[in-house]
Design an enzyme around this catalytic site. Structure first.
Site, PDB file in Angstrom:
ATOM      1  N   TYR A   1      53.089  38.289  29.774  1.00  0.00           N
ATOM      2  CA  TYR A   1      52.294  38.938  30.824  1.00  0.00           C
ATOM      3  C   TYR A   1      50.824  38.990  30.429  1.00  0.00           C
ATOM      4  CZ  TYR A   1      50.032  42.471  33.611  1.00  0.00           C
ATOM      5  OH  TYR A   1      49.111  43.120  34.401  1.00  0.00           O
TER       6      TYR A   1
ATOM      7  N   THR B   1      42.270  46.136  31.387  1.00  0.00           N
ATOM      8  CA  THR B   1      43.539  45.410  31.265  1.00  0.00           C
ATOM      9  C   THR B   1      44.654  46.403  31.532  1.00  0.00           C
ATOM     10  OG1 THR B   1      43.431  45.755  28.860  1.00  0.00           O
ATOM     11  CG2 THR B   1      42.763  43.589  29.684  1.00  0.00           C
TER      12      THR B   1
ATOM     13  N   SER C   1      41.818  50.368  33.717  1.00  0.00           N
ATOM     14  CA  SER C   1      42.471  49.710  34.849  1.00  0.00           C
ATOM     15  C   SER C   1      43.100  50.731  35.792  1.00  0.00           C
ATOM     16  CB  SER C   1      43.565  48.776  34.315  1.00  0.00           C
ATOM     17  OG  SER C   1      44.379  48.298  35.363  1.00  0.00           O
TER      18      SER C   1
ATOM     19  N   TYR D   1      41.652  48.909  42.377  1.00  0.00           N
ATOM     20  CA  TYR D   1      42.333  48.073  43.373  1.00  0.00           C
ATOM     21  C   TYR D   1      42.397  48.876  44.660  1.00  0.00           C
ATOM     22  CZ  TYR D   1      44.006  44.548  40.049  1.00  0.00           C
ATOM     23  OH  TYR D   1      44.081  43.531  39.136  1.00  0.00           O
TER      24      TYR D   1
ATOM     25  N   THR E   1      37.654  45.320  41.979  1.00  0.00           N
ATOM     26  CA  THR E   1      38.213  43.972  41.848  1.00  0.00           C
ATOM     27  C   THR E   1      38.359  43.348  43.233  1.00  0.00           C
ATOM     28  OG1 THR E   1      39.359  44.472  39.791  1.00  0.00           O
ATOM     29  CG2 THR E   1      40.202  42.627  41.061  1.00  0.00           C
TER      30      THR E   1
ATOM     31  N   LYS F   1      33.591  42.957  40.958  1.00  0.00           N
ATOM     32  CA  LYS F   1      34.203  42.163  39.881  1.00  0.00           C
ATOM     33  C   LYS F   1      35.033  41.018  40.466  1.00  0.00           C
ATOM     34  CE  LYS F   1      37.441  42.698  35.975  1.00  0.00           C
ATOM     35  NZ  LYS F   1      38.609  41.940  36.460  1.00  0.00           N
TER      36      LYS F   1
ATOM     37  N   SER G   1      33.742  36.861  37.083  1.00  0.00           N
ATOM     38  CA  SER G   1      35.096  36.936  36.532  1.00  0.00           C
ATOM     39  C   SER G   1      36.028  36.055  37.336  1.00  0.00           C
ATOM     40  CB  SER G   1      35.591  38.393  36.600  1.00  0.00           C
ATOM     41  OG  SER G   1      36.950  38.491  36.202  1.00  0.00           O
TER      42      SER G   1
ATOM     43  N   HIS H   1      39.286  36.691  36.716  1.00  0.00           N
ATOM     44  CA  HIS H   1      40.467  37.531  36.467  1.00  0.00           C
ATOM     45  C   HIS H   1      41.258  36.996  35.272  1.00  0.00           C
ATOM     46  CE1 HIS H   1      42.844  40.680  38.855  1.00  0.00           C
ATOM     47  NE2 HIS H   1      43.552  40.521  37.736  1.00  0.00           N
TER      48      HIS H   1
ATOM     49  N   GLY I   1      37.246  34.642  28.361  1.00  0.00           N
ATOM     50  CA  GLY I   1      37.142  33.641  27.314  1.00  0.00           C
ATOM     51  C   GLY I   1      36.274  34.002  26.125  1.00  0.00           C
ATOM     52  N   VAL I   2      35.704  35.197  26.116  1.00  0.00           N
ATOM     53  CA  VAL I   2      34.826  35.567  24.987  1.00  0.00           C
ATOM     54  C   VAL I   2      35.686  35.920  23.767  1.00  0.00           C
ATOM     55  CG1 VAL I   2      33.116  37.215  24.132  1.00  0.00           C
ATOM     56  CG2 VAL I   2      32.980  36.380  26.494  1.00  0.00           C
TER      57      VAL I   2
END
Length: 371
Positions: A24, A78, A106, A129, A155, A230, A252, A254, A287-288
């Protein structure tokens, strides 16, 4: 074995976590092309370091929406962190506070806004959300505000959940001993078993597909908190976000978990920065893994970056100490990159400090050799 970089935590998390949980956190959408590209794109940006500059003192501090933080490295939202470690979001909140940086909680946390606030002082943002029931949304925003959260990260790339095939294969669902704590009292805290991904079914049932720019305006009528949009990847949407009153933009995709074959965020960043024209700050996630990545993002115009998976992987491996170590390693690497590039403060990091694969060559060769 001593851990010497952020990426090493992933293998440890894979050993420690149940397959359903690790998959996940780790997986992306469909072919996972963007998941790879989020990392690979950084390696196509190279440095143009400046030398013989006094770098004996380096200042990495910055302000985000008026809040002073120790470095431009922050924690992305997250979900369901107690699947990684029993202390979950509590541990992450304490690590962020100790590092003098911002944590984003989150909506789908396994700890509530009130519980996270109870861990002590710290600058925290709340990722939102938008549910079909707008009363739920208004209530949640009010609770975040009351608990001392300083901004909403809305988001906007998830009207439906991306197709994450590992979750389908594993029949992913929230373990029975956990709940989505922010929704517990509203009977929206549990996730049913499903024939595919339990999360995908939950999203289909609860999250509002009609979400549009008018809702960004609506959100501003129910809260005074600044709103970060975002999930922006284009100049067009950047301009609309600014017109709609966004206080900032997070470039982003996601974590490559929604639409596959969108560009890496580092590849989309410059387009967004140019469209924003300095009217709002632009941030990046995705990706950081290195201090060099942080520098590259800032050189392309980002005001700061957010890390996601490194937090859950280090949390799984070592709890709060792991998250602290990730933040410290990134900080140390970033400081070293600044020194070796000849930059003493964030404002000295410029576009001239990097060359990207999409740049036109700086100097034309004086002659073309005959073949």
């Amino acid at each position: 074995m001593e851990i010497t970089n952020v990426s090493e935590y992933e293998a440890i998390a894979k050993q420690k976590l149940p397959k359903m949980v690790f998959d996940y956190y780790a997986s992306g959408a469909e072919d996972q092309w963007t998941l790879q590209e989020n990392r690979n794109a950084f390696s196509r940006i190279l440095f143009r370091p400046r030398i013989l500059i006094d770098v004996s003192k380096i200042d990495m501090s910055t302000t985000v929406l008026g809040f002073k933080i120790s470095m431009p490295i922050m924690i992305a939202p997250t979900a369901m962190q107690k699947m990684a470690h029993p202390e979950g979001e509590y541990a992450t909140a304490r690590a962020a506070s100790a590092a003098g940086t911002i944590m984003t909680l989150s909506s789908w946390a396994t700890s509530s806004v009130e519980e996270v606030a109870s861990t002590g002082p710290g600058i925290r943002f709340f990722q939102l959300y938008v549910y079909k029931d707008r009363n739920v949304v208004a209530q949640l925003v009010r609770r975040a505000e009351r608990a001392g959260f300083k901004a909403i990260a809305l988001t906007v790339d998830t009207p439906r959940l991306g197709r994450r095939e590992a979750d389908i294969k594993n029949r992913f669902t929230l373990p029975p001993f956990l709940t989505l704590k922010n929704f517990e009292g509203l009977d929206l805290g549990k996730m049913d078993k499903a024939d595919d991904s339990g999360l995908a079914s939950y999203v289909a049932g609860q999250i509002d597909r009609t979400l549009s720019w008018k809702d960004v305006k609506w959100l501003q009528t129910i809260t005074k908190l600044p709103i970060l949009v975002k999930g922006v990847l284009t100049a067009e949407d950047t301009r609309i976000a600014v017109q709609s009153g966004a206080a900032g933009i997070i470039v982003s995709n996601h974590g490559a978990r929604q639409l596959d074959y969108v560009p890496a965020t580092i590849s989309a960043l410059e387009e967004v920065v140019k469209a924003a024209q300095g009217r709002v700050p632009v941030f990046l996630d995705g990706g950081v893994r290195r201090g060099t990545d942080v520098f590259k993002a800032l050189a392309l115009g980002a005001s700061g970056i957010f890390i996601g998976r490194p937090v859950v992987f280090s949390l799984a491996a070592e709890g709060e100490a792991g998250v602290r170590k990730v933040l410290q390693m990134l900080r140390d690497e970033f400081e070293l990159t600044m020194a070796l590039s000849g930059c003493r403060s964030l404002k000295e990091i410029s576009r001239d400090h990097i060359v990207a694969d999409w740049d036109t060559p700086r100097t034309q060769p004086r002659y073309t050799p005959r073949l």
